[in-house]
Scaffold this motif. Sequence first.
Motif, mmCIF file in Angstrom:
data_model
loop_
_atom_site.group_PDB
_atom_site.id
_atom_site.type_symbol
_atom_site.label_atom_id
_atom_site.label_comp_id
_atom_site.label_asym_id
_atom_site.label_seq_id
_atom_site.Cartn_x
_atom_site.Cartn_y
_atom_site.Cartn_z
ATOM 1 N N ILE A 61 34.578 30.605 41.994
ATOM 2 C CA ILE A 61 35.391 29.401 42.168
ATOM 3 C C ILE A 61 34.595 28.293 42.843
ATOM 4 C CG2 ILE A 61 37.470 28.506 43.288
ATOM 5 C CD1 ILE A 61 38.622 31.372 43.007
ATOM 6 N N LEU A 112 43.408 28.981 43.423
ATOM 7 C CA LEU A 112 43.435 30.066 42.448
ATOM 8 C C LEU A 112 44.862 30.380 42.025
ATOM 9 C CD1 LEU A 112 41.981 32.324 40.886
ATOM 10 C CD2 LEU A 112 42.148 33.738 42.948
ATOM 11 N N GLY A 163 43.886 29.978 38.242
ATOM 12 C CA GLY A 163 44.365 31.221 37.640
ATOM 13 C C GLY A 163 45.347 30.992 36.510
#
Length: 253
Positions: free
Chosen positions: A8, A32, A37
């Motif tokens: 990331i 995330l 995600g």
Amino acid sequence: MRVDALTIQNEPLNPKNNPSMVMTAAEQAAFLRDHLGPAFAAARLPVKLLLYDHNADRIDYPLEVLANPAARRYAAGSAFHLYDGPISDLSKVHDAHPDKDLYFTEQWIGGPGDFAGELSWHMDNVIIGAPRNWCRTALEWNLAADPLYGPHTDKGGCDRCLGAVTLAGDAVTRNPAYYIVAHASKFVRPGSVRVASDNPEGLPNVAYRTPDGGYALLARNAGAEPRSFTVRQGGRSFAARLNPGAVGTFVWR
């Protein structure tokens, strides 16, 4: 080219990287969970998302992100460097979350390089140490550079990172990282699986079962005297010997 995994943020606790930025564990978990995600899931991208990507002295960072159930579901594992902290601490992350993979993603060699010193440290900590502490990869930084250690960014870029090879026109110079990685990459082929091996004092090592049904053992004599030892596996054995500081890769079927 198939992308298998991405991190990331490179070194999220390093304020001096360029291009980069500081990202706290709470911020990474939120990014995330709420953005990266879901976006990857919606696009059905078969790419692993890895947390952290920084030093082993702050394992609290990936552990904090993994403690967030909504963020955790998108994380394939955590990535580490070793500019601070012991490589053994990575096993603590594995023990806390054995279903999440670990990756060792960067360790530099500063130019002009010290072959004997770099070989010893990187074999013990990266090529041997990282897999013995559950890492699926062991990467050196970086692959190639020119004689002036370029190209690199102007602010925070590494102006002394010695590539595995130095490229000067058509001339290629092989540097310490080339030989460090070659001890493993030539014999531990994709699909190999690490198997248990004893870890006697002064003889760091790591062993693998290879896809062809054979075995590969990487070992280094960390002592000041020649070292003789016996390798035993499945009722078979052979004798080996390494000079002080020497590294050996042993293969058999």
